[in-house]
Design a protein around this motif. Structure first.
Motif, mmCIF file in Angstrom:
data_model
loop_
_atom_site.group_PDB
_atom_site.id
_atom_site.type_symbol
_atom_site.label_atom_id
_atom_site.label_comp_id
_atom_site.label_asym_id
_atom_site.label_seq_id
_atom_site.Cartn_x
_atom_site.Cartn_y
_atom_site.Cartn_z
ATOM 1 N N SER A 26 0.955 -1.205 -0.071
ATOM 2 C CA SER A 26 -0.143 0.101 0.057
ATOM 3 C C SER A 26 1.012 1.355 -0.034
ATOM 4 C CB SER A 26 -0.887 0.155 1.094
ATOM 5 O OG SER A 26 -1.636 1.227 1.369
ATOM 6 N N GLN A 27 1.996 1.296 0.685
ATOM 7 C CA GLN A 27 2.903 2.464 0.910
ATOM 8 C C GLN A 27 3.410 2.619 -0.462
ATOM 9 O OE1 GLN A 27 5.147 0.937 4.132
ATOM 10 N NE2 GLN A 27 4.057 2.326 5.589
ATOM 11 N N ARG A 28 3.948 1.561 -1.069
ATOM 12 C CA ARG A 28 4.293 1.609 -2.313
ATOM 13 C C ARG A 28 3.796 2.134 -3.310
ATOM 14 N NH1 ARG A 28 5.931 -1.158 -7.149
ATOM 15 N NH2 ARG A 28 8.248 -0.957 -7.393
ATOM 16 N N GLU A 29 2.409 1.815 -3.446
ATOM 17 C CA GLU A 29 1.459 2.189 -4.515
ATOM 18 C C GLU A 29 1.106 3.616 -4.321
ATOM 19 O OE1 GLU A 29 -1.396 1.730 -7.793
ATOM 20 O OE2 GLU A 29 0.575 0.717 -7.057
ATOM 21 N N ARG A 30 0.948 4.078 -3.118
ATOM 22 C CA ARG A 30 0.606 5.538 -2.834
ATOM 23 C C ARG A 30 1.983 6.476 -3.202
ATOM 24 N NH1 ARG A 30 -0.246 3.611 3.059
ATOM 25 N NH2 ARG A 30 0.624 5.660 3.652
ATOM 26 N N ILE A 31 2.930 5.928 -2.722
ATOM 27 C CA ILE A 31 4.290 6.742 -3.377
ATOM 28 C C ILE A 31 4.066 6.987 -4.986
ATOM 29 C CG2 ILE A 31 6.819 6.748 -3.513
ATOM 30 C CD1 ILE A 31 6.889 5.555 -0.704
ATOM 31 N N LEU A 32 3.915 5.777 -5.655
ATOM 32 C CA LEU A 32 4.123 5.680 -7.054
ATOM 33 C C LEU A 32 3.077 6.522 -7.653
ATOM 34 C CD1 LEU A 32 4.790 2.156 -7.873
ATOM 35 C CD2 LEU A 32 6.231 3.843 -7.508
ATOM 36 N N VAL A 33 1.837 6.573 -7.046
ATOM 37 C CA VAL A 33 0.784 7.406 -7.732
ATOM 38 C C VAL A 33 1.181 9.144 -7.347
ATOM 39 C CG1 VAL A 33 -1.638 8.358 -7.345
ATOM 40 C CG2 VAL A 33 -1.178 5.845 -7.510
ATOM 41 N N ALA A 34 1.675 9.396 -6.271
ATOM 42 C CA ALA A 34 1.969 10.763 -5.580
ATOM 43 C C ALA A 34 2.938 11.155 -6.347
ATOM 44 C CB ALA A 34 2.404 10.682 -4.205
ATOM 45 N N MET A 35 4.090 10.392 -6.852
ATOM 46 C CA MET A 35 5.148 10.938 -7.614
ATOM 47 C C MET A 35 4.519 11.379 -9.157
ATOM 48 S SD MET A 35 8.116 11.214 -8.821
ATOM 49 C CE MET A 35 9.436 10.132 -8.049
ATOM 50 N N GLY A 36 3.239 10.840 -9.718
ATOM 51 C CA GLY A 36 3.013 11.359 -10.832
ATOM 52 C C GLY A 36 2.186 12.382 -10.566
ATOM 53 N N GLU A 37 1.258 12.788 -9.515
ATOM 54 C CA GLU A 37 0.694 13.712 -9.015
ATOM 55 C C GLU A 37 1.375 15.004 -9.078
ATOM 56 O OE1 GLU A 37 -2.032 12.384 -5.997
ATOM 57 O OE2 GLU A 37 -3.258 11.523 -7.519
ATOM 58 N N ALA A 38 2.539 14.744 -8.191
ATOM 59 C CA ALA A 38 3.313 15.914 -7.487
ATOM 60 C C ALA A 38 4.034 16.530 -8.809
ATOM 61 C CB ALA A 38 4.420 15.329 -6.500
ATOM 62 N N MET A 39 4.237 15.736 -9.928
ATOM 63 C CA MET A 39 5.020 16.498 -10.815
ATOM 64 C C MET A 39 3.977 17.088 -11.905
ATOM 65 S SD MET A 39 7.603 13.596 -12.405
ATOM 66 C CE MET A 39 6.415 12.203 -12.670
ATOM 67 N N THR A 40 2.610 17.029 -11.667
ATOM 68 C CA THR A 40 1.833 18.035 -12.386
ATOM 69 C C THR A 40 1.939 19.457 -12.270
ATOM 70 O OG1 THR A 40 -0.044 17.624 -10.881
ATOM 71 C CG2 THR A 40 0.234 16.152 -12.572
ATOM 72 N N GLU A 41 2.679 19.493 -10.822
ATOM 73 C CA GLU A 41 2.831 21.004 -10.443
ATOM 74 C C GLU A 41 4.374 21.538 -10.818
ATOM 75 O OE1 GLU A 41 1.997 21.057 -6.230
ATOM 76 O OE2 GLU A 41 -0.071 20.662 -6.637
ATOM 77 N N GLY A 42 5.271 20.729 -10.568
ATOM 78 C CA GLY A 42 6.645 21.205 -10.745
ATOM 79 C C GLY A 42 7.412 20.612 -11.648
ATOM 80 N N GLY A 43 6.904 19.494 -12.172
ATOM 81 C CA GLY A 43 7.529 18.768 -13.289
ATOM 82 C C GLY A 43 8.672 17.864 -12.612
#
Length: 214
Positions: A26-43
């Motif tokens: 669960s932690q790993r999946e959350r991190i992978l999803v968060a990586m994509g979402e965070a990059m929508t703001e700062g690349g």
């Protein structure tokens, strides 16, 4: 639509019966999803690990237990979204094996575009931000493009070397147009690509393959 990190973050409160393996997954999946979402703001370049941790709701210690670096995390996120796209397309390809050319192309392109629209953060990750990461990420992107060429060639019935090359150029054009729409956050424009692409294939006869020949 793909679950966002905030949704995935909600594990049972207090005591629970999840195994250590389930918690880590669960932690790993959350991190992978968060990586994509965070990059929508700062690349990719402008997204620190701290921004990923905040979205995923995990500690820095947990992050580095799972990934060696931000680049390693990106590679895992890229593999994740690539696998999800491949699974979706392969399902449609199997379902339309006996369909006519128009229906088959329409269903496959619809699945492809819907996948991008359902999860634009992930689409941006493997279409746009991948080029900022480095050679290994670009190599992975080119491998994914080769698999997409195979999808296009099968979709259009390419048989000869010339038809295979034509399908490779069409796949590259589709990829470039889709990348532009995702980069510009133009999801309506992305949807609008389908009909002209089908019309192009129909008007091209046997250029791409046997699907619309004759």
């Amino acid at each position: 639509m793909t679950d966002s990190a905030p949704t995935l973050r909600q594990l049972p409160r207090g005591r629970h019966h999840l195994s250590r393996e389930e918690v880590v997954a669960s932690q790993r999946e959350r991190i992978l999803v968060a990586m994509g979402e965070a990059m929508t703001e700062g690349g990719y370049v402008g997204t620190p690990v701290a921004a990923v941790l905040k979205r995923a709701g995990v500690s820095r210690e947990t992050f580095y237990e799972l990934f060696r670096s931000k680049e390693d995390c990106f590679a895992a996120a890229f593999d994740r979204v690539s696998a999800l796209l491949a699974e979706r397309l392969q399902g449609v390809i199997a379902e339309t094996a006996d369909a006519d050319a128009f229906t088959r192309m329409d269903r496959i392109l619809t699945a492809y575009f819907d996948h991008m629209i359902d999860d634009p953060a992930s689409a941006r990750l493997f279409l746009v931000e991948v080029y900022a990461v480095g050679p290994s990420a670009i190599e992975a992107r080119m491998a994914l493009q080769s698999r997409f060429v195979a999808v296009v060639a099968a979709m259009l019935g390419a048989q000869t070397a010339e038809q295979q090359f034509a399908c490779a150029t069409l796949a590259a054009a589709i990829g470039a147009m889709v990348t532009g729409k995702i980069a510009g956050d133009d999801l309506d424009g992305l949807r609008a690509l389908k009909e002209p692409l089908i019309d192009l294939a129909r008007r091209s006869g046997s250029v791409y393959g046997t699907a619309f020949a004759g």
